[in-house]
Scaffold this active site. Structure first.
Site, PDB file in Angstrom:
ATOM      1  N   GLU A 157      -5.117   4.016  -7.526  1.00  0.00           N
ATOM      2  CA  GLU A 157      -6.295   4.664  -6.926  1.00  0.00           C
ATOM      3  C   GLU A 157      -6.409   6.078  -7.464  1.00  0.00           C
ATOM      4  O   GLU A 157      -5.478   6.886  -7.320  1.00  0.00           O
ATOM      5  CB  GLU A 157      -6.202   4.701  -5.395  1.00  0.00           C
ATOM      6  N   HIS A 179       0.846  -1.198   0.000  1.00  0.00           N
ATOM      7  CA  HIS A 179       0.000   0.000   0.000  1.00  0.00           C
ATOM      8  C   HIS A 179       0.882   1.249   0.000  1.00  0.00           C
ATOM      9  O   HIS A 179       1.627   1.468   0.963  1.00  0.00           O
ATOM     10  CB  HIS A 179      -0.877  -0.048   1.257  1.00  0.00           C
ATOM     11  N   HIS A 227      -0.471  10.948  -2.380  1.00  0.00           N
ATOM     12  CA  HIS A 227      -1.735  10.578  -1.736  1.00  0.00           C
ATOM     13  C   HIS A 227      -2.678  11.754  -1.521  1.00  0.00           C
ATOM     14  O   HIS A 227      -3.838  11.731  -1.918  1.00  0.00           O
ATOM     15  CB  HIS A 227      -1.486   9.877  -0.399  1.00  0.00           C
ATOM     16  N   ASP A 273      -1.477   6.251  -5.452  1.00  0.00           N
ATOM     17  CA  ASP A 273      -2.577   7.237  -5.474  1.00  0.00           C
ATOM     18  C   ASP A 273      -2.270   8.279  -6.537  1.00  0.00           C
ATOM     19  O   ASP A 273      -1.135   8.759  -6.629  1.00  0.00           O
ATOM     20  CB  ASP A 273      -2.681   7.911  -4.108  1.00  0.00           C
ATOM     21  N   GLU A 311       0.220  -0.594  -4.747  1.00  0.00           N
ATOM     22  CA  GLU A 311      -0.882   0.373  -4.857  1.00  0.00           C
ATOM     23  C   GLU A 311      -0.306   1.779  -4.831  1.00  0.00           C
ATOM     24  O   GLU A 311       0.663   2.055  -4.096  1.00  0.00           O
ATOM     25  CB  GLU A 311      -1.833   0.187  -3.670  1.00  0.00           C
TER      26      GLU A 311
HETATM   27  O1  G3P Z   1      -6.405   0.898  -1.412  1.00  0.00           O
HETATM   28  C1  G3P Z   1      -7.339   1.633  -0.744  1.00  0.00           C
HETATM   29  C2  G3P Z   1      -6.798   2.616   0.199  1.00  0.00           C
HETATM   30  O2  G3P Z   1      -5.571   3.057  -0.264  1.00  0.00           O
HETATM   31  C3  G3P Z   1      -7.743   3.724   0.395  1.00  0.00           C
HETATM   32  O3  G3P Z   1      -7.378   4.654   1.326  1.00  0.00           O
HETATM   33  O4  G3P Z   1      -6.683   6.890   1.960  1.00  0.00           O
HETATM   34  O5  G3P Z   1      -5.030   5.057   1.983  1.00  0.00           O
HETATM   35  O6  G3P Z   1      -5.806   6.004  -0.144  1.00  0.00           O
HETATM   36  P1  G3P Z   1      -6.179   5.693   1.257  1.00  0.00           P
HETATM   37 CA    CA Z   2      -4.863   4.638  -1.739  1.00  0.00          CA
END
Ligand code: G3P
Ligand code: CA
Length: 248
Positions: free
Chosen positions: A117, A23, A65, A52, A50
């Site tokens: 994301e 993440h 993010h 953002d 993952e």
């Molecule tokens: O993968 C989902 C998760 O990343 C969503 O929350 O705020 O960490 O981007 P956030």
């Molecule tokens: Ca995320």
């Protein structure tokens, strides 16, 4: 080895093991959402990473993010008010820079599945979906990437644009009928916080033809809950430790 992200999910399901997702890369050890963090997650054996994504003021897809710069960089203000070149000059931690999405896709290709994301709430980026699909097509990366969002209308739009792209809907709550949400959005993956998952939810999503991907499992309680509920993928900020725990 090149493997589509859907094939990764199918193989993991057949083996009875969840996919491990880094993440924001491996933020326990490196600045989040940086190339160094993603490289580290890949080295740690993640199946997926993952990231953002936002749009810069000159319309480039950039990996960070927050909508604002203060928490993760030495800059200030909104991401959308800076050009990609301005963002690149910032320090995103330990000398790392804010990557372009293209760099992260190129790093991931052939190594791991990339879960992108898109941050369409609360600030909207008109045209982001089209730019993203065009870029993934140009890089030949459509089938090795997934796109997820809390903003389900974007996922619906992406489904209409590109049937081969794996899509996921992010959710904070435990809905009555997750299969209905998947169908409405045209999504493949239902992606809640791990604490909003239960065994029935996993059964319901599988019955609807979907997969369950949970975030962010960073402690023993989260690992134990995943071992009880059997999601298809587990995203963590601590891929080294949590990877070892879920595979034990
Ligand atoms: O993968 C989902 C998760 O990343 C969503 O929350 O705020 O960490 O981007 P956030
Ligand atoms: Ca995320």
């Amino acid at each position: 080895m090149t493997q589509s992200i859907r094939a990764r999910y199918e193989a993991a399901h057949d083996d009875g093991r969840p996919l491990l997702g880094g993440h924001r890369g491996n933020p326990a050890e490196h600045p989040e959402n940086t190339i160094r963090s993603f490289r580290s997650a890949i080295a740690a054996g993640c199946d997926l990473i993952e990231c953002d994504v936002h749009l810069s003021s000159d319309g480039r897809l950039v990996v960070i993010h927050d909508h604002t710069l203060e928490r993760t960089t030495n800059g200030s203000g909104l991401v959308r008010d800076h050009t990609a070149a301005e963002l690149r000059r910032l320090d995103a931690g330990r000398g790392e820079h804010v990557p372009l999405l293209q760099e992260v896709v190129e790093l991931a290709l052939g190594k791991v599945g990339l879960v992108i994301e898109i941050k369409q709430v609360p600030i909207q980026y008109p045209g982001l979906e089209e730019k993203l699909v065009n870029m993934l097509r140009q890089l030949g990366a459509v089938q090795e990437c997934a796109v997820v969002s809390f903003y389900h209308p974007s996922i619906r739009q992406l489904r209409e644009m590109e049937p081969k792209l794996q899509l996921g809907i992010l959710e904070g709550a435990r809905p009555i009928d997750p299969g209905r949400l998947l169908r409405e959005a045209g999504a493949d993956v239902f992606s809640p916080h791990w604490g909003a998952m239960d065994q029935q939810l996993v059964k319901d999503v599988h019955a609807a033809g979907g997969a369950v991907g949970v975030w962010t499992v960073d402690d023993d309680l989260g690992v134990a809950w995943c071992k009880l509920c059997h999601p298809d993928s587990i995203f963590t900020n601590r891929p080294v430790e949590i990877g070892a725990a879920i595979r034990a």
